[in-house]
Scaffold this motif. Sequence first.
Motif, PDB file in Angstrom:
ATOM      1  N   PRO A 145      26.149 -66.614 -24.555  1.00  0.00           N
ATOM      2  CA  PRO A 145      25.876 -65.189 -24.765  1.00  0.00           C
ATOM      3  C   PRO A 145      25.190 -64.544 -23.554  1.00  0.00           C
ATOM      4  CG  PRO A 145      25.339 -66.411 -26.743  1.00  0.00           C
ATOM      5  CD  PRO A 145      25.655 -67.430 -25.674  1.00  0.00           C
ATOM      6  N   LYS A 146      24.265 -65.246 -22.925  1.00  0.00           N
ATOM      7  CA  LYS A 146      23.571 -64.696 -21.740  1.00  0.00           C
ATOM      8  C   LYS A 146      24.551 -64.439 -20.606  1.00  0.00           C
ATOM      9  CE  LYS A 146      19.344 -64.440 -23.170  1.00  0.00           C
ATOM     10  NZ  LYS A 146      18.842 -63.146 -23.542  1.00  0.00           N
ATOM     11  N   GLU A 159      26.579 -61.356 -21.584  1.00  0.00           N
ATOM     12  CA  GLU A 159      25.759 -60.139 -21.440  1.00  0.00           C
ATOM     13  C   GLU A 159      25.714 -59.694 -19.984  1.00  0.00           C
ATOM     14  OE1 GLU A 159      21.756 -60.186 -23.120  1.00  0.00           O
ATOM     15  OE2 GLU A 159      22.487 -61.559 -24.675  1.00  0.00           O
ATOM     16  N   ASP A 169      24.054 -54.979 -24.116  1.00  0.00           N
ATOM     17  CA  ASP A 169      22.868 -55.569 -24.747  1.00  0.00           C
ATOM     18  C   ASP A 169      23.265 -56.640 -25.762  1.00  0.00           C
ATOM     19  OD1 ASP A 169      22.663 -54.337 -27.660  1.00  0.00           O
ATOM     20  OD2 ASP A 169      23.303 -52.724 -26.316  1.00  0.00           O
ATOM     21  N   ASP A 170      22.280 -57.450 -26.103  1.00  0.00           N
ATOM     22  CA  ASP A 170      22.456 -58.602 -26.983  1.00  0.00           C
ATOM     23  C   ASP A 170      23.049 -58.232 -28.340  1.00  0.00           C
ATOM     24  OD1 ASP A 170      21.874 -61.454 -27.654  1.00  0.00           O
ATOM     25  OD2 ASP A 170      20.526 -60.505 -29.107  1.00  0.00           O
ATOM     26  N   SER A 171      22.545 -57.189 -28.972  1.00  0.00           N
ATOM     27  CA  SER A 171      23.031 -56.847 -30.322  1.00  0.00           C
ATOM     28  C   SER A 171      24.484 -56.354 -30.281  1.00  0.00           C
ATOM     29  CB  SER A 171      22.126 -55.815 -30.992  1.00  0.00           C
ATOM     30  OG  SER A 171      22.124 -54.605 -30.269  1.00  0.00           O
ATOM     31  N   LEU A 218      26.752 -57.190 -28.003  1.00  0.00           N
ATOM     32  CA  LEU A 218      27.557 -58.370 -27.707  1.00  0.00           C
ATOM     33  C   LEU A 218      27.803 -59.190 -28.969  1.00  0.00           C
ATOM     34  CD1 LEU A 218      28.938 -60.344 -25.734  1.00  0.00           C
ATOM     35  CD2 LEU A 218      26.705 -61.470 -25.539  1.00  0.00           C
ATOM     36  N   HIS A 219      26.744 -59.481 -29.710  1.00  0.00           N
ATOM     37  CA  HIS A 219      26.898 -60.314 -30.898  1.00  0.00           C
ATOM     38  C   HIS A 219      27.716 -59.634 -31.989  1.00  0.00           C
ATOM     39  CE1 HIS A 219      23.989 -62.920 -28.944  1.00  0.00           C
ATOM     40  NE2 HIS A 219      24.526 -63.853 -29.688  1.00  0.00           N
TER      41      HIS A 219
END
Length: 134
Positions: free
Chosen positions: A57-58, A61, A67-69, A71-72
């Motif tokens: 995930p990093k 990103e 941003d993380d949210s 992406l997920h």
Amino acid sequence: MATDQTVNGDAPEDPEDLLPEESVLSLDEYLDMHTAVGHRTRYEILYRLVHSGAMSPKELEAALDIDDSTLHYHLNKLVDVGLVEKRQRTERGQDGLYTYYRATVYGEVTLTDGVDALIRGEQAFGAMYDSSTS
């Protein structure tokens, strides 16, 4: 469900009749895959995974600058329809699990024989319909 009626030669009247007799997926599941990859962020995620291999995930990103949210959210959509799979493993010298994502066979085919093929074919289509070369 299967009929022998065809439209335009080889194409069956009912598109569901295109599926093999014991198809693993339903027509709706195939359509869900195409719908999912129709969103730009999900297309870009799948593109990276197909052409760069498995990514954390990093890494995603950073590559996509999201941003993380966000992406997920999009990763979960791709996982839900079977285009991407989430894997976990323990890396040497690490505590806990390392999570990464990779494209499934369905993801690779949907991307390379779908959207990417259309993009690559643009020049050929342009040449076929270019009136200045007549």
